[in-house]
Design an enzyme around this catalytic site. Structure first.
Site, PDB file in Angstrom:
ATOM      1  N   GLY A 247      -7.185  -6.740   0.513  1.00  0.00           N
ATOM      2  CA  GLY A 247      -7.733  -5.189   0.262  1.00  0.00           C
ATOM      3  C   GLY A 247      -9.041  -5.259   0.298  1.00  0.00           C
ATOM      4  O   GLY A 247     -10.260  -6.709   0.712  1.00  0.00           O
TER       5      GLY A 247
ATOM      6  N   ALA B 120       1.296  -1.605   0.452  1.00  0.00           N
ATOM      7  CA  ALA B 120      -0.322   0.243  -0.302  1.00  0.00           C
ATOM      8  C   ALA B 120       1.043   1.190   0.095  1.00  0.00           C
ATOM      9  O   ALA B 120       1.834   1.329   0.623  1.00  0.00           O
ATOM     10  CB  ALA B 120      -0.915  -0.379   1.837  1.00  0.00           C
TER      11      ALA B 120
ATOM     12  N   GLU C 240      -7.754 -12.149   0.062  1.00  0.00           N
ATOM     13  CA  GLU C 240      -8.516 -11.656   1.306  1.00  0.00           C
ATOM     14  C   GLU C 240      -8.654 -10.446   1.149  1.00  0.00           C
ATOM     15  O   GLU C 240      -8.397  -9.669   0.843  1.00  0.00           O
ATOM     16  CB  GLU C 240      -7.546 -11.673   2.193  1.00  0.00           C
ATOM     17  CG  GLU C 240      -6.152 -13.381   1.877  1.00  0.00           C
ATOM     18  CD  GLU C 240      -7.069 -13.882   2.904  1.00  0.00           C
ATOM     19  OE1 GLU C 240      -8.057 -14.035   3.584  1.00  0.00           O
ATOM     20  OE2 GLU C 240      -6.652 -14.889   2.622  1.00  0.00           O
TER      21      GLU C 240
ATOM     22  N   CYS D  94      -9.715  -6.040   9.201  1.00  0.00           N
ATOM     23  CA  CYS D  94     -11.014  -7.039   8.369  1.00  0.00           C
ATOM     24  C   CYS D  94     -11.474  -7.753   9.387  1.00  0.00           C
ATOM     25  O   CYS D  94     -12.743  -8.146   8.997  1.00  0.00           O
ATOM     26  CB  CYS D  94      -9.640  -7.616   7.255  1.00  0.00           C
ATOM     27  SG  CYS D  94      -8.889  -8.807   8.135  1.00  0.00           S
TER      28      CYS D  94
HETATM   29  P1  NAP Z   1      -8.038  -1.293  -0.836  1.00  0.00           P
HETATM   30  O1  NAP Z   1      -8.122   0.106  -1.256  1.00  0.00           O
HETATM   31  O2  NAP Z   1      -8.585  -2.175  -1.418  1.00  0.00           O
HETATM   32  O3  NAP Z   1      -6.187  -1.273  -1.058  1.00  0.00           O
HETATM   33  C1  NAP Z   1      -5.509  -2.747  -0.918  1.00  0.00           C
HETATM   34  C2  NAP Z   1      -4.201  -2.394  -1.896  1.00  0.00           C
HETATM   35  O4  NAP Z   1      -4.369  -2.450  -2.835  1.00  0.00           O
HETATM   36  C3  NAP Z   1      -3.112  -1.315  -2.109  1.00  0.00           C
HETATM   37  O5  NAP Z   1      -2.419  -2.281  -2.357  1.00  0.00           O
HETATM   38  C4  NAP Z   1      -3.938  -0.241  -3.091  1.00  0.00           C
HETATM   39  O6  NAP Z   1      -2.661   0.750  -3.442  1.00  0.00           O
HETATM   40  C5  NAP Z   1      -4.076  -1.517  -3.780  1.00  0.00           C
HETATM   41  N1  NAP Z   1      -4.930  -1.005  -5.017  1.00  0.00           N
HETATM   42  C6  NAP Z   1      -6.429  -0.067  -5.116  1.00  0.00           C
HETATM   43  N2  NAP Z   1      -6.778   0.100  -6.013  1.00  0.00           N
HETATM   44  C7  NAP Z   1      -5.738  -0.973  -6.617  1.00  0.00           C
HETATM   45  C8  NAP Z   1      -6.384  -1.112  -8.191  1.00  0.00           C
HETATM   46  N3  NAP Z   1      -7.612  -0.021  -9.091  1.00  0.00           N
HETATM   47  N4  NAP Z   1      -6.185  -2.128  -8.771  1.00  0.00           N
HETATM   48  C9  NAP Z   1      -4.996  -2.600  -8.057  1.00  0.00           C
HETATM   49  N5  NAP Z   1      -4.126  -2.171  -7.152  1.00  0.00           N
HETATM   50  C10 NAP Z   1      -5.256  -1.711  -6.147  1.00  0.00           C
HETATM   51  O7  NAP Z   1      -8.150  -1.594   1.024  1.00  0.00           O
HETATM   52  P2  NAP Z   1      -7.392  -0.875   1.814  1.00  0.00           P
HETATM   53  O8  NAP Z   1      -8.164   0.419   1.850  1.00  0.00           O
HETATM   54  O9  NAP Z   1      -6.065  -0.013   1.313  1.00  0.00           O
HETATM   55  O10 NAP Z   1      -7.337  -2.015   3.025  1.00  0.00           O
HETATM   56  C11 NAP Z   1      -8.286  -1.719   4.256  1.00  0.00           C
HETATM   57  C12 NAP Z   1      -9.461  -3.036   3.375  1.00  0.00           C
HETATM   58  O11 NAP Z   1      -9.019  -4.357   3.456  1.00  0.00           O
HETATM   59  C13 NAP Z   1     -10.881  -4.145   4.076  1.00  0.00           C
HETATM   60  O12 NAP Z   1     -11.850  -3.979   3.209  1.00  0.00           O
HETATM   61  C14 NAP Z   1     -10.408  -5.279   4.463  1.00  0.00           C
HETATM   62  O13 NAP Z   1     -11.488  -5.678   5.284  1.00  0.00           O
HETATM   63  C15 NAP Z   1      -9.376  -5.609   3.903  1.00  0.00           C
HETATM   64  N6  NAP Z   1      -8.296  -6.477   4.729  1.00  0.00           N
HETATM   65  C16 NAP Z   1      -8.718  -7.551   3.958  1.00  0.00           C
HETATM   66  C17 NAP Z   1      -7.863  -8.466   4.721  1.00  0.00           C
HETATM   67  C18 NAP Z   1      -8.142 -10.001   4.981  1.00  0.00           C
HETATM   68  O14 NAP Z   1      -7.487 -10.809   5.632  1.00  0.00           O
HETATM   69  N7  NAP Z   1      -9.657 -10.618   4.326  1.00  0.00           N
HETATM   70  C19 NAP Z   1      -6.577  -8.545   5.406  1.00  0.00           C
HETATM   71  C20 NAP Z   1      -6.976  -6.641   5.687  1.00  0.00           C
HETATM   72  C21 NAP Z   1      -7.434  -5.861   5.910  1.00  0.00           C
HETATM   73  P3  NAP Z   1      -2.559   1.775  -2.766  1.00  0.00           P
HETATM   74  O15 NAP Z   1      -2.374   2.311  -1.070  1.00  0.00           O
HETATM   75  O16 NAP Z   1      -1.590   2.267  -3.324  1.00  0.00           O
HETATM   76  O17 NAP Z   1      -4.273   2.967  -3.255  1.00  0.00           O
END
Ligand code: NAP
Length: 492
Positions: A240, A188, A262, A296
């Site tokens: 994410g 991230a 995940e 999460c």
């Molecule tokens: P996010 O916005 O989906 O971002 C996650 C990662 O994806 C970051 O590295 C982000 O990069 C990247 N990303 C965003 N848009 C993208 C695109 N269009 N193409 C490629 N990569 C892209 O999520 P977050 O806000 O960082 O994290 C919170 C979420 O993660 C929550 O929904 C949480 O529940 C979930 N999570 C799930 C788990 C699990 O194990 N199930 C664990 C932890 C978190 P940038 O940072 O550069 O935007």
């Protein structure tokens, strides 16, 4: 006065601002950088190389080449390197924890805990990588014999979030490396420093060049576009949000890449009248307020049976009143900030909307304009499943409490969501705990426990919370292909 991050570290060379490709530290081709900000102080703590699609493609090519020798090694040889990496992480825990707290905001005790948790996956998969077995299959024909072997899937692309800047990386990278894959990872943009510090330690552990590549950058669309379209990449592993996960799955379809996802959660925690509140309280504090609610598997919907409803709320309010939000470097703080101002605004909007829909605000619920992205511990009661907050991942220190009457009602409410990551049940009845745990449509269920994750157990969700499992004996499967080999003319 705040001490600069670099001066807080015993080993300043763990603070890296360049990306890591092909075993070398590199700047962006454009020479651009982006700022990494301490969310508690809003101060810039580093300026990191801002890479894009071109550098991502280059890293993939180097990974593809490096993997050929790596997968041919004996598992024990790969394991020895992973063991060295593990030990270096353990030995540098304090510096890694400081780096994590500075870029992510969580308290040092939580960061130390995450480093131990993060390292545990490397140790675990260093061992598990030696235990990849195939089958000998009874043949349908007398002249044939069949076997299966398992082989490394190929170059793995990994994209990770900011809420667990280290552990979300090692849960993916360790099993991939253990079975012979190479990894190109985009952390991230908010938390690249923990990823780069891990890479520095992998380098010191003499992980061969090209097997772990860290692509830092703010253009997630460009980097993700290359990772998901490049034919050399055989698998994408993503942690994410659900919307981004769905988008990436669609992007992977064109080259039929394997994916593991995940994604987001909407965890219910069901507290029955017969629950032991002395067990419930530490459990709920952990599940709701750890990492200031940014996990999460956070208890997103707190379902409390009416017999203990008032007592529970009073005890939760007492506990929340002892929290002290601040920076990790201030010895008095118990909880950190949210990751960005946008996160604060999003959480506040959910709270205000719930109140407008009739929720009772017991405490918190007000943004303040002090420095840092802080949001107070907030308790909302008398919520109903008709309110918008019932369906939303809150991702902040907001306890959303729903009363219920019967066991069936609690099960129905729990399952009334597209998500299915984690759920929790508190009851002293063994029969009920089995019944409810089996009825919950979730990948993980904690019974009288909310600290459910470890390297030894499978972490992952069902429904729109994802697919695949990380950790445990199942954690290697996502990085392996099964090959069937048929031996013919065996009767000659
Ligand atoms: P996010 O916005 O989906 O971002 C996650 C990662 O994806 C970051 O590295 C982000 O990069 C990247 N990303 C965003 N848009 C993208 C695109 N269009 N193409 C490629 N990569 C892209 O999520 P977050 O806000 O960082 O994290 C919170 C979420 O993660 C929550 O929904 C949480 O529940 C979930 N999570 C799930 C788990 C699990 O194990 N199930 C664990 C932890 C978190 P940038 O940072 O550069 O935007």
């Amino acid at each position: 006065m705040t001490i600069p991050l670099i001066d807080q570290l015993a080993d300043a060379s763990l603070l890296k601002e360049q990306a890591y490709i092909g075993g070398r530290w590199v700047d962006a081709q454009s020479n651009n950088t982006f700022d990494v900000v301490d969310p508690a102080t809003q101060k810039i703590i580093a300026r990191v190389a801002d890479l894009g699609a071109a550098e991502t493609a280059q890293a993939i090519e180097l990974a593809d080449t490096a993997m050929r020798e790596w997968r041919a090694k004996a598992p024990k040889q790969r394991s020895d390197i992973l063991e060295r990496w593990y030990q270096l992480i353990v030995d540098n825990t304090e510096d890694l924890a400081i780096i994590m707290s500075a870029e992510q905001g969580k308290m040092l005790a939580e960061s130390r805990g995450e480093i131990a948790y993060s390292a545990s996956f490397i140790k675990w998969f260093a061992e598990e990588g030696k235990r990849v077995y195939g089958d000998v299959i009874s043949s349908a024909q007398t002249d044939r014999r069949g076997i299966t072997i398992k082989q490394a899937i190929g170059v793995v692309a990994a994209i990770t979030p900011w809420n667990f800047p280290s552990a979300m990386i090692t849960r993916k990278v360790a099993p991939a490396l253990a079975v012979g894959c190479a990894v190109v990872l985009k952390p991230a943009a908010e938390t690249p420093l923990s990823a780069l510090a891990l890479a520095e330690l992998a380098h010191r552990a003499e992980l061969p060049a090209g097997l772990l590549n860290i692509i830092t950058g703010v253009d997630a669309v460009a980097i993700g576009g290359e990772l998901t379209s490049n034919k050399r990449v055989k698998k994408l592993t993503f942690t994410g949000s659900t919307p981004v996960g769905k988008l990436l799955m669609a992007q992977c379809a064109n080259t039929v890449k394997r994916t593991s996802m995940e994604l987001g959660g909407n965890a219910p925690i069901v507290i029955f009248d017969d629950a032991d509140l002395d067990l419930v309280m530490p459990g709920i504090i952990n599940a709701k307020f750890r990492n200031s609610g940014q996990t999460c598997i956070s208890a997103n919907r707190i379902l409390v049976q009416k017999g203990i409803y008032d007592t529970f709320i009073a005890r939760l309010q007492d506990a929340a009143s002892t929290f002290n939000f601040g920076t990790y470097s201030d010895g008095n703080s118990t909880h950190g900030p949210l990751i960005t101002q946008t996160a604060v605004d999003n959480v506040d909007a959910k709270v205000q909307h719930a109140v407008a829909q009739g929720a009772n605000l017991v405490c918190g619920g007000e943004k303040n304009d002090s420095t840092g992205y802080f949001y107070p511990a907030t308790i909302l009661t008398d919520l109903t499943r008709e309110m918008a907050i019932f369906n939303e991942e809150i991702f902040g220190p907001v306890a959303a409490i729903y009363p219920f009457d019967t066991e069936q009602q609690a099960i129905d409410m729990s399952n009334d969501t597209p998500f299915g990551l984690a759920a929790y049940v508190y009851t002293e009845s063994m029969r009920r705990s089995w019944r409810v745990a089996e009825a919950l449509e979730y990948g993980m269920v904690g019974v009288n426990e909310t600290a459910i994750s470890a390297e030894t157990v499978p972490f992952g969700g069902v429904k729109e919370s994802g697919q695949g499992r990380e950790g445990s004996k199942y954690g290697l499967d996502d990085y392996l292909e099964i090959k069937y080999i048929c031996f013919g003319s065996m009767d000659k």
